[in-house]
Design an enzyme around this catalytic site. Structure first.
Site, PDB file in Angstrom:
ATOM      1  N   SER A   1       3.753  25.712   1.840  1.00 18.37           N
ATOM      2  CA  SER A   1       3.489  27.003   1.214  1.00 18.37           C
ATOM      3  C   SER A   1       4.370  28.131   1.754  1.00 18.37           C
ATOM      4  O   SER A   1       4.506  29.166   1.120  1.00 18.37           O
ATOM      5  CB  SER A   1       2.013  27.384   1.388  1.00 18.37           C
ATOM      6  OG  SER A   1       1.727  27.691   2.746  1.00 18.37           O
TER       7      SER A   1
ATOM      8  N   SER B   1       1.830  22.258   5.545  1.00 21.83           N
ATOM      9  CA  SER B   1       2.126  22.271   4.111  1.00 21.83           C
ATOM     10  C   SER B   1       3.403  23.047   3.829  1.00 21.83           C
ATOM     11  O   SER B   1       3.970  23.688   4.713  1.00 21.83           O
ATOM     12  CB  SER B   1       0.959  22.915   3.334  1.00 21.83           C
ATOM     13  OG  SER B   1       0.962  24.318   3.517  1.00 21.83           O
TER      14      SER B   1
ATOM     15  N   SER C   1       1.758  28.004  -3.399  1.00 25.41           N
ATOM     16  CA  SER C   1       0.950  28.536  -2.304  1.00 25.41           C
ATOM     17  C   SER C   1      -0.422  28.948  -2.812  1.00 25.41           C
ATOM     18  O   SER C   1      -0.547  29.729  -3.756  1.00 25.41           O
ATOM     19  CB  SER C   1       1.643  29.750  -1.667  1.00 25.41           C
ATOM     20  OG  SER C   1       0.799  30.365  -0.718  1.00 25.41           O
TER      21      SER C   1
ATOM     22  N   LYS D   1       0.229  32.633   6.471  1.00 24.08           N
ATOM     23  CA  LYS D   1       0.825  33.281   5.302  1.00 24.08           C
ATOM     24  C   LYS D   1       1.522  34.558   5.752  1.00 24.08           C
ATOM     25  O   LYS D   1       1.431  34.978   6.905  1.00 24.08           O
ATOM     26  CB  LYS D   1      -0.251  33.640   4.261  1.00 24.08           C
ATOM     27  CG  LYS D   1      -1.126  32.485   3.802  1.00 24.08           C
ATOM     28  CD  LYS D   1      -0.393  31.471   2.952  1.00 24.08           C
ATOM     29  CE  LYS D   1      -1.335  30.335   2.523  1.00 24.08           C
ATOM     30  NZ  LYS D   1      -0.601  29.281   1.788  1.00 24.08           N
TER      31      LYS D   1
END
Length: 262
Positions: free
Chosen positions: A69, A67, A227, A124
């Site tokens: 994010s 993704s 995100s 993350k």
């Protein structure tokens, strides 16, 4: 799909076949008799699977970014390597830490098992450590009451959609890294889940304030307004940590990205 579990099962099966031949079957067949097919497969695959399992469990593990994010640090389609021992040696499959090495630090990019569904791996940036008070209001990040240094850094062109996002340089701990902030996106956090430790967070129209519980971490994506992270689904337990992402080893769409990111 739990690939680690599948690899472990294959390791056990091929290992049992290899060991059974060494200890029992080989002694019972004639010296010039060919090995049965199950021995050939077991003997051939066992050492290969053992090496792959050992490297993947204790040294490095490959991941693909699914993704956007973490844009602009990591792009969709980046193949990355994750250091498995930076945050401690863990038993494979059950992910139990047996040897401490170091704790995650602010600014590091971490791969972990998604708390709401541990079958999924997420990536993350570490923002808050255990005990930290994390505030994100009006798109300004504060840690323990201190604003995190932030400065404008031009615009980022999204190559797949051909539009620009304001880019900023943010410094978390010793790590300076780029982030994207959409000025027109709302400041409040939508669709907050009822996660463990939810009582540690206060949500308002301007953002969120959370106190990170012991043994947990607060993480955010670099693409701040695109995100789903600790603001939405809560804290990452230490038990869910997989490792630290540190290297892009391939990207089919942009070979120049190979070797970037540290």
């Amino acid at each position: 799909m739990n690939f680690a579990l599948i690899l472990f099962v294959l390791l056990v099966v091929t290992g049992v076949l290899w060991l059974a031949d060494r200890l029992v079957a080989r002694k019972r067949r004639a010296a010039d008799a060919p090995s049965p097919w199950w021995v050939e497969y077991g003997a051939s695959f066992f050492p290969v699977i053992l090496v792959v399992f050992g490297l993947r469990s204790f040294v490095v593990e490959p991941f693909k970014i699914p993704s956007g994010s973490m844009i602009p640090t990591l792009l969709v389609g980046d193949f990355i390597l994750v250091n498995k021992w930076t945050y401690g040696i863990r038993l494979p499959v059950i992910n139990k830490k047996i040897i401490d090495v170091k704790d995650p630090q602010r600014g590091e990019v971490m791969v972990f098992r998604y708390p709401a569904d541990p079958s999924l791996d997420y990536i993350k940036r570490v923002v808050g450590l255990p005990g930290d008070k994390v505030e994100y209001h009006h798109k300004q990040l504060k840690i323990n009451g201190q604003p995190v240094p932030l400065k404008e850094d031009g615009n980022y062109l999204h190559p797949d959609r051909l539009y620009y996002s304001p880019q900023f340089a943010e410094k978390l701990g010793e790590v300076e890294h780029p982030i994207l902030i959409e000025k027109d996106a709302p400041a409040f956090v939508p669709q907050v889940l009822n996660f463990p430790g939810r009582e540690n967070c206060t949500y308002t129209g301007s953002g969120v304030t959370c106190t990170v519980p012991p043994g947990h971490y607060f993480v955010m994506g670099d693409n701040r307004d695109a995100s789903s992270d600790s603001r939405v689904w809560g804290f990452v337990p230490d038990a869910n940590i997989v490792g630290r992402a540190f290297f892009i080893w391939f990207n089919f769409n942009d070979l120049k990205r190979i070797g970037s990111f540290h």
